[in-house]
Design a protein around this motif. Structure first.
Motif, PDB file in Angstrom:
ATOM      1  N   TRP A  41       0.853  -1.186   0.000  1.00 33.93           N
ATOM      2  CA  TRP A  41       0.000   0.000   0.000  1.00 33.93           C
ATOM      3  C   TRP A  41       0.890   1.237   0.000  1.00 33.93           C
ATOM      4  O   TRP A  41       1.424   1.646   1.028  1.00 33.93           O
ATOM      5  N   SER A  42       1.081   1.824  -1.187  1.00 35.04           N
ATOM      6  CA  SER A  42       1.893   3.036  -1.282  1.00 35.04           C
ATOM      7  C   SER A  42       1.052   4.222  -0.820  1.00 35.04           C
ATOM      8  O   SER A  42      -0.137   4.314  -1.123  1.00 35.04           O
ATOM      9  N   HIS A  43       1.676   5.101  -0.058  1.00 30.81           N
ATOM     10  CA  HIS A  43       0.944   6.211   0.535  1.00 30.81           C
ATOM     11  C   HIS A  43       1.896   7.349   0.882  1.00 30.81           C
ATOM     12  O   HIS A  43       3.111   7.176   0.903  1.00 30.81           O
ATOM     13  N   ASP A  44       1.305   8.498   1.136  1.00 27.84           N
ATOM     14  CA  ASP A  44       2.063   9.657   1.610  1.00 27.84           C
ATOM     15  C   ASP A  44       2.053   9.638   3.130  1.00 27.84           C
ATOM     16  O   ASP A  44       1.023   9.359   3.751  1.00 27.84           O
ATOM     17  N   PHE A  45       3.192   9.948   3.711  1.00 38.42           N
ATOM     18  CA  PHE A  45       3.338  10.007   5.157  1.00 38.42           C
ATOM     19  C   PHE A  45       3.126  11.455   5.583  1.00 38.42           C
ATOM     20  O   PHE A  45       3.766  12.354   5.057  1.00 38.42           O
ATOM     21  N   GLU A  46       2.202  11.694   6.511  1.00 36.94           N
ATOM     22  CA  GLU A  46       1.852  13.039   6.975  1.00 36.94           C
ATOM     23  C   GLU A  46       1.455  13.928   5.798  1.00 36.94           C
ATOM     24  O   GLU A  46       2.090  14.913   5.482  1.00 36.94           O
ATOM     25  N   TYR A  47       0.360  13.554   5.170  1.00 41.47           N
ATOM     26  CA  TYR A  47      -0.164  14.268   4.001  1.00 41.47           C
ATOM     27  C   TYR A  47      -1.074  15.405   4.446  1.00 41.47           C
ATOM     28  O   TYR A  47      -1.980  15.209   5.248  1.00 41.47           O
ATOM     29  N   PHE A  48      -0.812  16.608   3.928  1.00 44.74           N
ATOM     30  CA  PHE A  48      -1.684  17.752   4.186  1.00 44.74           C
ATOM     31  C   PHE A  48      -2.673  17.884   3.039  1.00 44.74           C
ATOM     32  O   PHE A  48      -2.281  17.945   1.879  1.00 44.74           O
ATOM     33  N   ILE A  49      -3.944  17.931   3.355  1.00 46.63           N
ATOM     34  CA  ILE A  49      -4.981  18.102   2.339  1.00 46.63           C
ATOM     35  C   ILE A  49      -4.892  19.535   1.826  1.00 46.63           C
ATOM     36  O   ILE A  49      -4.948  20.481   2.623  1.00 46.63           O
ATOM     37  N   PRO A  50      -4.730  19.696   0.511  1.00 43.93           N
ATOM     38  CA  PRO A  50      -4.619  21.056  -0.047  1.00 43.93           C
ATOM     39  C   PRO A  50      -5.826  21.924   0.332  1.00 43.93           C
ATOM     40  O   PRO A  50      -6.954  21.455   0.375  1.00 43.93           O
ATOM     41  N   GLY A  51      -5.537  23.183   0.628  1.00 46.62           N
ATOM     42  CA  GLY A  51      -6.599  24.120   0.975  1.00 46.62           C
ATOM     43  C   GLY A  51      -7.128  23.963   2.381  1.00 46.62           C
ATOM     44  O   GLY A  51      -8.200  24.466   2.698  1.00 46.62           O
ATOM     45  N   SER A  52      -6.391  23.242   3.218  1.00 42.74           N
ATOM     46  CA  SER A  52      -6.837  23.044   4.599  1.00 42.74           C
ATOM     47  C   SER A  52      -5.633  22.954   5.514  1.00 42.74           C
ATOM     48  O   SER A  52      -4.498  22.928   5.060  1.00 42.74           O
ATOM     49  N   LEU A  53      -5.899  22.881   6.782  1.00 42.48           N
ATOM     50  CA  LEU A  53      -4.837  22.644   7.763  1.00 42.48           C
ATOM     51  C   LEU A  53      -4.903  21.210   8.280  1.00 42.48           C
ATOM     52  O   LEU A  53      -4.328  20.891   9.302  1.00 42.48           O
ATOM     53  N   ILE A  54      -5.597  20.358   7.542  1.00 42.67           N
ATOM     54  CA  ILE A  54      -5.798  18.979   7.972  1.00 42.67           C
ATOM     55  C   ILE A  54      -4.678  18.096   7.441  1.00 42.67           C
ATOM     56  O   ILE A  54      -4.408  18.075   6.246  1.00 42.67           O
TER      57      ILE A  54
END
Length: 131
Positions: A41-54
Motif C-alpha cells: 500500500w503506497s501512501h504519503d506520510f503526513e499528508y496535508f490536504i490542499p486548501g486546509s490545515l488537515i
C-alpha cells in the motif's frame, strides 16, 4: 443563509500556514507506515490536504483512503472502562468523511495489520502489483 466558498487568497494563506506546520509522528506510526508500504500500500506520510490545515498520518490521495494511527492522546481513559475516542478526533474523522475520505482508525491498543489491509482493499485503496 448562503455560503460563499473561501477566496483564492484565503486558501493560499491556509496552504502557506500548513507548509510551516510541524508534525511529530510517533515511532509506532512510522513502523505502521513501513509495514503497509512493504505489503504494497503506497501512501504519503503526513499528508496535508490542499486548501486546509488537515493532515493525515498515512494517505493515498488518488483513492481518498487514509489510515490514522491513534495513540493514547486520542482517547479518554478511566479505570475499568475501554478507552473512548475524544471529541477532537471524532470531529476530524467526520470532517474527512464529509470531504469524501475513507479513514481507517488504528488504535494503539489494537494494531492488526492484516485487518487494516483488508479494510483498505474494501475501501478501494490501490495496491502495488508486487510488493
Amino acid at each position: 443563509p448562503s455560503f460563499e466558498p473561501p477566496s483564492p487568497a484565503f486558501l493560499r494563506a491556509i496552504e502557506e500556514a500548513a507548509s510551516h506546520r510541524r508534525v511529530s509522528p510517533s515511532c509506532s506510526q512510522a513502523d505502521l507506515s513501513a509495514q503497509l508500504n512493504d505489503m504494497g500500500w503506497s501512501h504519503d506520510f503526513e499528508y496535508f490536504i490542499p486548501g486546509s490545515l488537515i493532515s493525515l498520518d498515512l494517505a493515498q490521495p488518488s483513492t481518498k483512503t487514509a489510515v490514522e494511527y491513534h495513540g493514547p492522546y486520542h482517547y479518554f481513559k478511566s479505570p475499568g472502562n475501554p478507552p473512548l475516542m475524544n471529541g477532537t478526533s471524532h470531529w476530524k474523522l467526520r470532517l474527512l468523511e464529509d470531504r469524501g475520505w475513507t479513514v481507517l482508525v488504528v488504535p494503539y491498543f489494537a494494531v492488526d495489520v492484516p485487518r487494516i489491509l483488508d479494510d483498505l482493499r474494501e475501501a478501494g485503496a490501490r495496491f502495488d502489483p508486487s510488493p
